[in-house]
Design a protein around this motif. Structure first.
Motif, mmCIF file in Angstrom:
data_model
loop_
_atom_site.group_PDB
_atom_site.id
_atom_site.type_symbol
_atom_site.label_atom_id
_atom_site.label_comp_id
_atom_site.label_asym_id
_atom_site.label_seq_id
_atom_site.Cartn_x
_atom_site.Cartn_y
_atom_site.Cartn_z
ATOM 1 N N ILE A 127 -2.342 13.474 9.930
ATOM 2 C CA ILE A 127 -2.165 14.103 8.621
ATOM 3 C C ILE A 127 -3.399 13.936 7.735
ATOM 4 N N VAL A 128 -4.180 12.885 7.985
ATOM 5 C CA VAL A 128 -5.339 12.620 7.137
ATOM 6 C C VAL A 128 -6.382 13.733 7.240
ATOM 7 N N ASP A 129 -6.280 14.589 8.245
ATOM 8 C CA ASP A 129 -7.187 15.732 8.334
ATOM 9 C C ASP A 129 -6.940 16.744 7.214
ATOM 10 N N GLY A 130 -5.753 16.723 6.651
ATOM 11 C CA GLY A 130 -5.419 17.660 5.591
ATOM 12 C C GLY A 130 -5.748 17.107 4.212
ATOM 13 N N ALA A 131 -5.157 17.707 3.201
ATOM 14 C CA ALA A 131 -5.347 17.230 1.835
ATOM 15 C C ALA A 131 -4.622 15.897 1.646
ATOM 16 N N CYS A 132 -5.248 14.977 0.916
ATOM 17 C CA CYS A 132 -4.635 13.680 0.613
ATOM 18 C C CYS A 132 -4.704 13.443 -0.889
ATOM 19 N N LEU A 133 -3.558 13.111 -1.455
ATOM 20 C CA LEU A 133 -3.455 12.940 -2.901
ATOM 21 C C LEU A 133 -3.698 11.489 -3.293
ATOM 22 N N PRO A 134 -4.352 11.264 -4.425
ATOM 23 C CA PRO A 134 -4.516 9.885 -4.902
ATOM 24 C C PRO A 134 -3.282 9.407 -5.650
ATOM 25 N N VAL A 135 -3.099 8.107 -5.661
ATOM 26 C CA VAL A 135 -2.128 7.492 -6.563
ATOM 27 C C VAL A 135 -2.891 7.185 -7.846
ATOM 28 N N TYR A 136 -2.519 7.800 -8.938
ATOM 29 C CA TYR A 136 -3.243 7.565 -10.180
ATOM 30 C C TYR A 136 -3.214 6.071 -10.504
ATOM 31 N N PRO A 137 -4.315 5.510 -11.004
ATOM 32 C CA PRO A 137 -4.390 4.059 -11.225
ATOM 33 C C PRO A 137 -3.246 3.501 -12.061
ATOM 34 N N GLU A 138 -2.859 4.209 -13.102
ATOM 35 C CA GLU A 138 -1.781 3.722 -13.970
ATOM 36 C C GLU A 138 -0.446 3.670 -13.217
ATOM 37 N N ILE A 139 -0.225 4.622 -12.321
ATOM 38 C CA ILE A 139 0.996 4.638 -11.515
ATOM 39 C C ILE A 139 0.920 3.559 -10.445
ATOM 40 N N GLU A 185 0.835 -1.189 0.000
ATOM 41 C CA GLU A 185 0.000 0.000 0.000
ATOM 42 C C GLU A 185 0.874 1.245 0.000
ATOM 43 N N CYS A 186 0.291 2.340 -0.419
ATOM 44 C CA CYS A 186 0.988 3.623 -0.431
ATOM 45 C C CYS A 186 1.220 4.074 1.012
ATOM 46 N N PHE A 187 2.433 4.499 1.339
ATOM 47 C CA PHE A 187 2.717 4.929 2.708
ATOM 48 C C PHE A 187 2.754 6.455 2.850
ATOM 49 N N MET A 188 2.335 7.164 1.793
ATOM 50 C CA MET A 188 2.335 8.624 1.827
ATOM 51 C C MET A 188 0.946 9.165 1.514
ATOM 52 N N HIS A 189 0.573 10.263 2.181
ATOM 53 C CA HIS A 189 -0.635 11.010 1.822
ATOM 54 C C HIS A 189 -0.336 12.057 0.745
ATOM 55 N N GLY A 190 0.910 12.453 0.628
ATOM 56 C CA GLY A 190 1.302 13.489 -0.320
ATOM 57 C C GLY A 190 2.810 13.563 -0.389
ATOM 58 N N LEU A 191 3.334 14.631 -0.967
ATOM 59 C CA LEU A 191 4.770 14.738 -1.223
ATOM 60 C C LEU A 191 5.602 14.682 0.055
ATOM 61 N N GLY A 192 5.166 15.346 1.106
ATOM 62 C CA GLY A 192 5.915 15.374 2.357
ATOM 63 C C GLY A 192 5.089 14.966 3.548
ATOM 64 N N HIS A 193 4.010 14.231 3.300
ATOM 65 C CA HIS A 193 3.082 13.845 4.356
ATOM 66 C C HIS A 193 2.982 12.327 4.452
ATOM 67 N N PRO A 194 3.785 11.713 5.319
ATOM 68 C CA PRO A 194 3.696 10.255 5.488
ATOM 69 C C PRO A 194 2.480 9.858 6.293
ATOM 70 N N LYS A 195 2.090 8.611 6.151
ATOM 71 C CA LYS A 195 1.037 8.058 6.989
ATOM 72 C C LYS A 195 1.604 7.753 8.387
#
Length: 285
Positions: A209-221, A169-179
């Motif tokens: 961190i989940v209270d803030g903005a969370c970016l998706p992992v694009y399906p192809e990526i 699974e993805c361990f990041m919510h965004g560029l500098g925001h880890p889970k």
């Protein structure tokens, strides 16, 4: 009992709770860097009374001189962009744009806006062919090595922890925001370097961190790196997901308040953005 002070960024409270759960030999106070900047005078005389001060590197950019302290340690940012290679930070006249998705902006959307494309045509650019040409599928090893190196220079070995984070699974919510799990493991590694005994526990603090903005992992990526993908964007400050189409519309609404040439990508992203701009200018949509 030793008194410790933590001054960090968005990860402050998750990191503080992880340190507290895993260590009994100290009392920990914490403040985030924004509160510290606004109230620096209140802390100026108190900081030297702590037995250990732990800071995020960006805290050194404040006017407080941490060089005068005897026991200062740094815990670096967790910066990892392989899950979200389309995103960057942008600003106008040196001021970051924090809408629609906090500080994160899509390079594809911005490049399309600056090229005069409509939101509808911009949506058609979100496809595998474009991602491949933009270099989005080649970020993993570079991002991994950069992350591990940034902690290694502080005496913290993330190699084994990274292997665990990257499984399934993805361990990041965004560029500098880890889970929460990476923050917890980083606290454990730090404590093993600095205290004689740590608690063995798998009680991971809640994910702040989940209270803030969370970016998706694009399906192809996601398909390429083995995690689930989507085009659902979480808005900051509320538990609401929006579609890619709505994200594009909201981004255009923000950008339309400015001359397109006024909106500048921050220096660390510019070479990659130039490549994206070239791809978008040549793409059919």
């Amino acid at each position: 009992m030793d008194r410790w002070l933590l001054i960090s960024n968005c990860n402050t409270y998750g990191l503080a709770r992880s340190l507290q759960l895993q260590g009994n030999s100290f009392h920990l106070d914490c403040i985030d860097v924004w509160h510290f900047k606004k109230n620096m005078q209140d802390y100026e005389n108190e900081i030297p009374t702590y037995d250990r001060v732990i800071i995020n590197p960006e805290v050194r950019l404040t006017s407080y001189d941490f060089r005068s302290l005897k026991n200062v340690n740094e815990i670096p940012n967790v910066e990892f962009d392989a899950y979200h290679p389309d995103f960057c930070f942008v600003g106008v006249d040196g001021v970051r744009l924090y809408k629609p998705l906090a500080a994160c902006h899509s390079m594809i959307v911005l490049a399309a806006f600056q090229a005069g494309r409509s939101p509808e045509k911009t949506r058609k650019l979100f496809r595998r062919e474009i991602y491949e040409q933009c270099g989005f599928f080649t970020r993993w090893e570079l991002a991994r090595d950069r992350l591990i190196s940034s902690f290694s220079v502080m005496g913290m070995d993330l190699s084994n922890a990274f292997r665990r984070w990257a499984r399934g699974e993805c361990f990041m919510h965004g560029l500098g925001h880890p889970k929460a799990r990476p923050i917890f493991d980083i606290a454990r590694i730090f404590l093993k370097n600095h205290v004689a005994q740590t608690n063995v526990t798998d009680l991971v603090p809640s994910d702040t961190i989940v209270d803030g903005a969370c970016l998706p992992v694009y399906p192809e990526i996601g398909e390429t790196i083995g995690v689930r993908g989507s085009y659902a964007f979480k808005l900051p400050g509320e538990y609401k997901l929006i579609s890619l189409e709505r994200f594009i519309e909201m981004s255009f609404e923000v950008y339309q308040a400015y001359n397109p040439s006024e909106i500048l990508v921050e220096p660390g992203f510019r070479s990659r953005f130039d490549r994206v701009k070239q791809v978008i200018s040549e793409a059919e949509a």
